[in-house]
Design a protein around this motif. Structure first.
Motif, short mmCIF file in Angstrom:
data_model
loop_
_atom_site.label_atom_id
_atom_site.label_comp_id
_atom_site.label_asym_id
_atom_site.label_seq_id
_atom_site.Cartn_x
_atom_site.Cartn_y
_atom_site.Cartn_z
N LEU A 29 0.85 -1.18 0.00
CA LEU A 29 0.00 0.00 0.00
C LEU A 29 0.89 1.24 0.00
N PRO A 48 -0.49 -4.78 3.01
CA PRO A 48 -1.94 -4.95 3.04
C PRO A 48 -2.38 -6.17 3.85
N VAL A 97 -6.59 -2.10 -5.49
CA VAL A 97 -6.68 -0.81 -4.80
C VAL A 97 -6.32 0.28 -5.80
N SER A 136 -3.74 3.99 5.14
CA SER A 136 -4.42 2.69 5.24
C SER A 136 -5.83 2.80 5.80
N LEU A 148 -8.48 1.42 3.49
CA LEU A 148 -8.54 -0.04 3.45
C LEU A 148 -9.28 -0.57 4.68
#
Length: 174
Positions: free
Chosen positions: A41, A56, A111, A159, A162
């Motif tokens: 990420l 991730p 992503v 993050s 996510l």
């Protein structure tokens, strides 16, 4: 003054509320298996790199466990798969090793964070599933989430988009 104290106390009690309780007969004891087709990420800080938030699989594992526990599941084992998607045998062996009723499998497929700093938006595609001890797929869903986060957060905590997508996907698991 009493009104403020009452509001503060009620907010505190709400924040400390007990996790949900699973209904009778529902799957309760699970293991978590995560995989990712995304290698890394984008991170924006040393803290994120140090805490493993650029990986991730680490974010998937931690957030999935937290959401499942909030929903009343008993998470008895976790495996971060080296493969992009965990093999059925890997999942079944973890279920058996831990005496679980099922496995929750979460795989990050894609992503897109190209507009995260400009618009605070990220697109995430996750696959989530529930697998029985025999390897049978009990439930499966691919979810595409367009997560919007605040501008400050998009510049300091990459993050978080996510984590929001994981919360949404895991909350759909029966």
């Amino acid at each position: 003054m009493r009104v403020r104290l009452f509001l503060l106390l009620s907010l505190l009690l709400t924040a400390c509320a007990a996790p949900q309780v699973r209904p009778p007969g529902a799957i309760r004891k699970v293991v978590v298996v995560v995989g990712s087709r995304v290698d890394a990420l984008p991170t924006n800080s040393y803290r994120e790199d140090l805490m493993g938030e650029g990986n991730p699989r680490t974010v998937l594992s931690g957030q999935t466990q937290a959401v499942l526990r909030e929903r009343g599941f008993d998470v008895v084992g976790v495996r971060i798969s080296d493969a992009p998607a965990p093999a059925t045998q890997e999942v079944v062996s973890l279920i058996r090793e831990n005496g679980a009723e099922a496995a929750v499998v979460v795989v990050l497929n894609w992503v897109d964070v190209t507009v995260i700093q400009a618009l605070g938006r990220a697109d995430v595609i996750l696959e989530s599933g529930l697998v029985s001890p025999s390897g049978q797929l009990l439930w499966h869903k691919e979810s595409r989430t367009a997560t919007t986060i605040g501008m400050y957060q998009s510049q300091t905590d990459h993050s978080s988009y996510l984590r929001k997508a994981i919360i949404q996907a895991v909350n759909e698991i029966p």
